[in-house]
Write an enzyme that holds these catalytic residues in place. Structure first.
Site, PDB file in Angstrom:
ATOM      1  N   THR A 149      38.402  12.771  60.883  1.00  0.00           N
ATOM      2  CA  THR A 149      39.871  12.720  61.245  1.00  0.00           C
ATOM      3  C   THR A 149      39.835  12.438  62.546  1.00  0.00           C
ATOM      4  OG1 THR A 149      40.512  14.538  60.191  1.00  0.00           O
ATOM      5  CG2 THR A 149      41.882  14.634  61.446  1.00  0.00           C
ATOM      6  N   GLU A 150      40.657  11.243  62.869  1.00  0.00           N
ATOM      7  CA  GLU A 150      40.711  10.238  64.424  1.00  0.00           C
ATOM      8  C   GLU A 150      40.013   9.616  65.337  1.00  0.00           C
ATOM      9  OE1 GLU A 150      44.399   9.475  64.609  1.00  0.00           O
ATOM     10  OE2 GLU A 150      44.747  10.816  62.721  1.00  0.00           O
TER      11      GLU A 150
END
Length: 404
Positions: free
Chosen positions: A156-157
């Site tokens: 994530t990110e």
């Protein structure tokens, strides 16, 4: 020089900003989704993004893959798509999901692993049990929806540290993407393959300057390089030195962040031809980057976790202020009672509340970073906090009542 192009494709389930406790009074777990989340708002945004970005961009990618597949060079891309988006496409826009499936069938398209809920679960604990469960869920989603088994991971990110890398390696992944931040690389270039400290997994560093030239600066008419053409950009890539240049950006760049009128679709349409016209450039998928030898190790300790978000490129976009930390703590504390309940509806709601976007909307940064946060949330940080707090508080009460 290998050119690896990757796209993060994600949409959250957005919360009902007008939620009040009375709306959920007397409701059973299976009814909570409809009062905690704003289905109309989610559908409205998804429809717009689908029309402006997903459908036209997918068609451009497919056309370019077909155009160049029989020539000496070929066009390749990597896609990391969250489980929450797959769910929404199945529900609201199956024709878009079908277009992603058509892409996934092509051997020049590689799907990456990530967390199903695009969450911060990799930061929760040393054991990362919830993180492991979400990654396995995402793997099942990729297999069931696209017939693919990811080999390379994109957290994530781009959240990354040594411990996360070791956990991901233990899951069988051979490579992982993260940000080519200066505090990690020092004098070194992001255009090489590295190895994690504490595990054998290979680390691919995003060239954020070249990626952000498209992701953030493409339609900025005050930028001294505007307008950015595919030919100019390919020339910059041709001048890069190293083993590979990794370009990774939100897929919504192509039609949502930069609207079609900006010329972003034409840029995407012409870029493969311009790159392949340079003798020293070729497209490569992440699994092909594994063939490169690692030139060095990158050491990212747990307290210095890196991400691709905002100027600091750390966890502050989600955990940088007290509003965010209070919500994050409340969410983590619910893991044990939610899982103890054994109720799949409660577990689903808890995981949907983990989607990183909810905390991102509470960031208080000003300047360009603040503009980005505001664009995504369409509300102030305090408004986002109040809505999230009301829902988490009500949800906690429902979980505890269920257990009593």
């Amino acid at each position: 020089m290998d050119v690896c192009v990757g796209f993060e494709v994600h949409q959250p389930y957005r919360l009902d900003r007008g939620f009040v406790k009375e709306k959920a009074e007397g409701m059973q777990p299976e009814e909570l989704f409809e009062v905690y989340f704003d289905s109309d708002w989610n559908r409205e945004i998804l429809n717009r993004v689908a029309e402006q970005c997903y459908l036209p961009a997918n068609e451009i990618l497919l056309q370019n893959i077909e155009k160049f597949e029989d020539e000496d060079g070929c066009f390749k891309v990597a896609i990391s798509i969250s489980g929450t988006l797959v769910e929404q496409l199945e529900k609201y826009y199956p024709e878009v999901l079908d277009s992603f499936k058509r892409l996934a069938k092509r051997e020049n398209v590689e799907l990456l692993g990530q967390t199903y809920y695009h969450s911060l679960a990799s930061l929760y604990s040393i054991g990362r049990r919830e993180f492991l469960e979400q990654v396995r869920m995402h793997e099942d989603c990729m297999e069931n929806s696209f017939g693919c088994e990811p080999k390379v991971f994109e957290n994530t990110e781009f959240l990354y540290n040594n411990s996360i890398a070791k956990t991901v390696s233990g899951l069988g992944y051979e490579g992982v993407f993260t940000e080519g931040a200066e505090r990690v690389l020092g004098w070194r270039s992001p255009n090489y393959v590295y190895q994690a400290v504490g595990s054998d997994i290979k680390v691919f560093m995003r060239n954020y300057r070249l990626s952000d030239d498209v992701g953030f600066r493409f339609s900025n008419q005050d930028w001294n390089e505007w307008p950015l053409t595919a030919g100019k950009y390919a020339a910059w890539l041709s001048e890069a030195q190293g083993q590979c240049v990794n370009l990774f950006m939100d897929y919504e760049t192509f039609g949502e962040y930069h609207w079609p009128v900006s010329g972003i679709h034409d840029f995407l349409r012409h870029l493969p031809g311009e790159v392949l016209a340079r003798d020293n450039l070729r497209f490569a998928n992440p699994s092909e980057l594994l063939n490169h030898d690692s030139v060095d190790r990158v050491n990212v300790k747990d307290y210095d976790t890196v991400s691709w978000a905002d100027e600091n490129r750390d966890t502050s976009p989600w955990l940088g202020n007290e509003l965010q930390r209070v919500c994050y703590k409340s969410l983590k504390e619910l893991e044990r009672p939610v899982k103890k309940s054994g109720d799949e509806n409660l577990l689903k709601i808890w995981r949907l509340l983990q989607v990183s976007d909810h905390l991102y909307y509470m960031a208080l940064e000003g300047g360009s970073a603040g503009e980005v946060h505001g664009y995504f949330s369409q509300q102030t940080a305090k408004e986002a906090f109040r809505a999230y707090s009301r829902i988490v508080s009500d949800f906690r009460e429902k979980v505890l009542n269920y257990l009593s």
